[in-house]
Design a protein around this motif. Structure first.
Motif, short mmCIF file in Angstrom:
data_model
loop_
_atom_site.label_atom_id
_atom_site.label_comp_id
_atom_site.label_asym_id
_atom_site.label_seq_id
_atom_site.Cartn_x
_atom_site.Cartn_y
_atom_site.Cartn_z
N ASP A 221 1.02 -10.57 13.07
CA ASP A 221 1.26 -9.45 13.99
C ASP A 221 1.63 -8.19 13.20
O ASP A 221 1.14 -7.10 13.51
N GLN A 222 2.46 -8.35 12.22
CA GLN A 222 2.85 -7.21 11.39
C GLN A 222 1.66 -6.70 10.58
O GLN A 222 1.52 -5.50 10.38
N MET A 223 0.82 -7.61 10.12
CA MET A 223 -0.34 -7.24 9.31
C MET A 223 -1.23 -6.27 10.09
O MET A 223 -1.64 -5.24 9.57
N SER A 224 -1.54 -6.60 11.33
CA SER A 224 -2.38 -5.75 12.15
C SER A 224 -1.74 -4.38 12.37
O SER A 224 -2.39 -3.35 12.22
N GLU A 225 -0.47 -4.40 12.68
CA GLU A 225 0.27 -3.15 12.92
C GLU A 225 0.32 -2.30 11.65
O GLU A 225 0.08 -1.08 11.69
N GLN A 226 0.61 -2.92 10.53
CA GLN A 226 0.72 -2.19 9.27
C GLN A 226 -0.64 -1.69 8.78
O GLN A 226 -0.73 -0.63 8.16
N LEU A 227 -1.69 -2.44 9.06
CA LEU A 227 -3.03 -1.99 8.68
C LEU A 227 -3.41 -0.73 9.46
O LEU A 227 -3.97 0.21 8.89
N LYS A 228 -3.07 -0.70 10.75
CA LYS A 228 -3.32 0.49 11.56
C LYS A 228 -2.53 1.68 11.01
O LYS A 228 -3.04 2.80 10.92
N ARG A 229 -1.28 1.43 10.66
CA ARG A 229 -0.43 2.49 10.10
C ARG A 229 -1.01 2.98 8.77
O ARG A 229 -1.04 4.18 8.50
N ALA A 230 -1.48 2.07 7.94
CA ALA A 230 -2.07 2.43 6.65
C ALA A 230 -3.30 3.33 6.86
O ALA A 230 -3.49 4.29 6.12
N GLN A 231 -4.10 3.03 7.87
CA GLN A 231 -5.27 3.86 8.17
C GLN A 231 -4.84 5.28 8.54
O GLN A 231 -5.45 6.25 8.12
N GLN A 232 -3.78 5.39 9.33
CA GLN A 232 -3.26 6.71 9.72
C GLN A 232 -2.78 7.47 8.49
O GLN A 232 -3.03 8.67 8.33
#
Length: 64
Positions: free
Chosen positions: A29-40
């Motif tokens: 769950d954190q991986m998905s959230e952090q990947l989105k944040r990394a893209q931003q």
């Protein structure tokens, strides 16, 4: 009023996310959230670098 994140802060947060991913510190769950944040963060950094490059070229062009 939202303040704009500085390049250095965005880069530091991005490095933290990468380190956590490399060290398997994130659950799925954190991986998905952090990947989105990394893209931003990547977009923010790219936009700032592009803007700065354009400003430098403009300044140098005015001096010629």
């Amino acid at each position: 009023m939202k303040t704009e994140m500085k390049y250095e802060a965005a880069l530091a947060e991005l490095q933290t996310i990468v380190r956590k991913m490399e060290n398997d510190e994130l659950d799925i769950d954190q991986m998905s959230e952090q990947l989105k944040r990394a893209q931003q963060l990547l977009k923010l950094c790219k936009d700032k670098l592009t803007k700065t490059d354009e400003e430098i070229k403009k300044i140098l062009g005015e001096q010629a």
